[in-house]
Scaffold this motif. Structure first.
Motif, mmCIF file in Angstrom:
data_model
loop_
_atom_site.group_PDB
_atom_site.id
_atom_site.type_symbol
_atom_site.label_atom_id
_atom_site.label_comp_id
_atom_site.label_asym_id
_atom_site.label_seq_id
_atom_site.Cartn_x
_atom_site.Cartn_y
_atom_site.Cartn_z
ATOM 1 N N ALA A 1 50.448 31.120 40.928
ATOM 2 C CA ALA A 1 51.030 30.596 41.649
ATOM 3 C C ALA A 1 52.227 30.136 42.197
ATOM 4 O O ALA A 1 52.697 30.442 43.151
ATOM 5 C CB ALA A 1 49.540 29.926 42.324
ATOM 6 N N LEU A 2 52.542 29.274 41.201
ATOM 7 C CA LEU A 2 53.745 28.860 41.132
ATOM 8 C C LEU A 2 54.751 29.505 40.712
ATOM 9 O O LEU A 2 55.902 29.790 41.007
ATOM 10 C CB LEU A 2 53.576 27.287 40.152
ATOM 11 N N SER A 3 54.300 30.573 39.990
ATOM 12 C CA SER A 3 55.687 31.835 39.455
ATOM 13 C C SER A 3 55.197 32.586 40.389
ATOM 14 O O SER A 3 56.857 33.104 40.370
ATOM 15 C CB SER A 3 54.701 32.087 38.357
ATOM 16 N N ALA A 4 54.762 32.624 41.849
ATOM 17 C CA ALA A 4 55.473 33.274 42.944
ATOM 18 C C ALA A 4 56.018 32.421 43.702
ATOM 19 O O ALA A 4 56.919 32.784 44.401
ATOM 20 C CB ALA A 4 54.232 33.609 43.201
ATOM 21 N N VAL A 5 56.438 31.195 43.680
ATOM 22 C CA VAL A 5 56.804 30.115 44.857
ATOM 23 C C VAL A 5 58.179 30.465 44.756
ATOM 24 O O VAL A 5 58.768 30.929 45.858
ATOM 25 C CB VAL A 5 56.700 28.657 44.714
ATOM 26 N N PRO A 6 59.193 30.477 43.527
ATOM 27 C CA PRO A 6 60.108 30.521 44.309
ATOM 28 C C PRO A 6 61.012 32.218 44.504
ATOM 29 O O PRO A 6 62.209 33.071 45.541
ATOM 30 C CB PRO A 6 61.178 31.105 42.312
ATOM 31 N N ALA A 7 60.189 33.175 44.956
ATOM 32 C CA ALA A 7 60.241 34.382 45.770
ATOM 33 C C ALA A 7 60.449 33.962 47.580
ATOM 34 O O ALA A 7 60.787 34.527 48.572
ATOM 35 C CB ALA A 7 58.718 35.229 45.535
ATOM 36 N N PHE A 8 59.804 32.644 48.032
ATOM 37 C CA PHE A 8 60.439 32.451 49.007
ATOM 38 C C PHE A 8 61.628 31.800 49.260
ATOM 39 O O PHE A 8 62.369 31.479 50.099
ATOM 40 C CB PHE A 8 59.283 30.980 49.488
ATOM 41 N N CYS B 1 49.052 33.071 47.069
ATOM 42 C CA CYS B 1 49.052 31.642 46.832
ATOM 43 C C CYS B 1 48.176 31.126 48.014
ATOM 44 O O CYS B 1 47.387 29.740 47.229
ATOM 45 C CB CYS B 1 50.756 31.214 47.681
ATOM 46 N N VAL B 2 47.938 31.596 48.506
ATOM 47 C CA VAL B 2 46.495 31.499 49.461
ATOM 48 C C VAL B 2 45.043 31.257 48.837
ATOM 49 O O VAL B 2 43.984 30.799 49.377
ATOM 50 C CB VAL B 2 46.018 32.155 51.270
ATOM 51 N N PRO C 1 62.544 41.579 48.333
ATOM 52 C CA PRO C 1 62.502 42.109 49.786
ATOM 53 C C PRO C 1 61.107 41.449 50.131
ATOM 54 O O PRO C 1 59.986 40.615 49.930
ATOM 55 C CB PRO C 1 61.870 43.109 48.788
ATOM 56 N N ALA C 2 60.722 41.657 51.695
ATOM 57 C CA ALA C 2 59.774 40.770 52.574
ATOM 58 C C ALA C 2 58.562 41.322 51.931
ATOM 59 O O ALA C 2 57.535 40.181 52.145
ATOM 60 C CB ALA C 2 59.893 41.781 54.120
ATOM 61 N N ALA C 3 58.701 42.472 51.206
ATOM 62 C CA ALA C 3 56.530 42.604 50.441
ATOM 63 C C ALA C 3 56.325 41.729 49.877
ATOM 64 O O ALA C 3 55.784 41.491 49.774
ATOM 65 C CB ALA C 3 57.150 44.229 50.456
ATOM 66 N N ALA C 4 58.002 40.972 48.897
ATOM 67 C CA ALA C 4 57.306 40.416 47.606
ATOM 68 C C ALA C 4 57.020 39.442 48.484
ATOM 69 O O ALA C 4 56.682 38.922 48.061
ATOM 70 C CB ALA C 4 58.204 40.702 46.879
ATOM 71 N N ARG C 5 57.317 38.847 48.776
ATOM 72 C CA ARG C 5 57.404 37.411 50.217
ATOM 73 C C ARG C 5 56.029 37.496 50.544
ATOM 74 O O ARG C 5 55.268 36.507 50.303
ATOM 75 C CB ARG C 5 58.721 36.956 50.850
ATOM 76 N N VAL C 6 55.537 38.236 51.033
ATOM 77 C CA VAL C 6 54.538 38.610 51.849
ATOM 78 C C VAL C 6 53.733 38.610 50.375
ATOM 79 O O VAL C 6 52.309 37.806 50.553
ATOM 80 C CB VAL C 6 54.085 39.943 52.115
#
Length: 114
Positions: free
Chosen positions: A70-77, A94-95, A83-88
Motif C-alpha cells: 500500500a505504501l508503494s501505491a501512495v506516490p500515485a497521489f 489503500c482502503v 492517470p485518474a484510473a491509477a489514482r483510483v
C-alpha cells in the motif's frame, strides 16, 4: 475467526493482483515498482496460506507485506501525470489494505487454530 479468514482471503486477492502488475500495458506503475509489488504479492500469497494454517509469523508477514504494498501505491497521489484510473486503483488498494490489517491483526493476539 471468520474475520481473520476474510482478511486472509482479501490479502490473497490483493497479492494476486500485485502479481499481475508487471504484465500490464500501462506505464503506471513504473516497472521497478511493479516488480517490487509483484514480489510483495508473492510473499503475501504464500504467507496467507501458512497463516490460514495457524502460523503467527506468517500472519505478521501478511500484514507487513500488505502495508508495504500500500505504501508503494501512495506516490500515485502526489506524482504529476498519473492517470485518474491509477489514482483510483491506488485508493482502492489503500482502503482494502486497511481493511485487511483490521481483520487480520486481532488474530495476532490469540492463538490461531491448527
Amino acid at each position: 475467526m471468520t474475520a481473520l479468514r476474510t482478511g486472509l482471503v482479501l490479502a490473497m486477492l490483493l497479492g494476486l493482483a500485485d502479481l499481475a502488475l508487471p504484465f500490464g500495458d500501462a506505464d503506471f506503475p513504473p516497472l521497478p515498482v511493479a516488480i517490487a509489488s509483484a514480489v510483495l504479492g508473492l510473499i503475501t500469497v504464500v504467507s496467507a496460506v501458512y497463516a490460514w494454517r495457524g502460523s503467527r509469523v506468517a500472519t505478521v508477514t501478511v500484514v507487513v507485506t500488505r502495508v508495504l504494498s500500500a505504501l508503494s501505491a501512495v506516490p500515485a497521489f502526489f506524482v504529476p501525470d498519473v492517470p485518474a484510473a491509477a489514482r483510483v486503483a491506488a485508493g482502492v488498494i489503500c482502503v482494502l489494505t486497511i481493511t485487511v490489517v483490521a481483520l487480520v491483526s486481532p488474530g495476532l493476539r490469540k492463538p490461531l487454530p491448527a
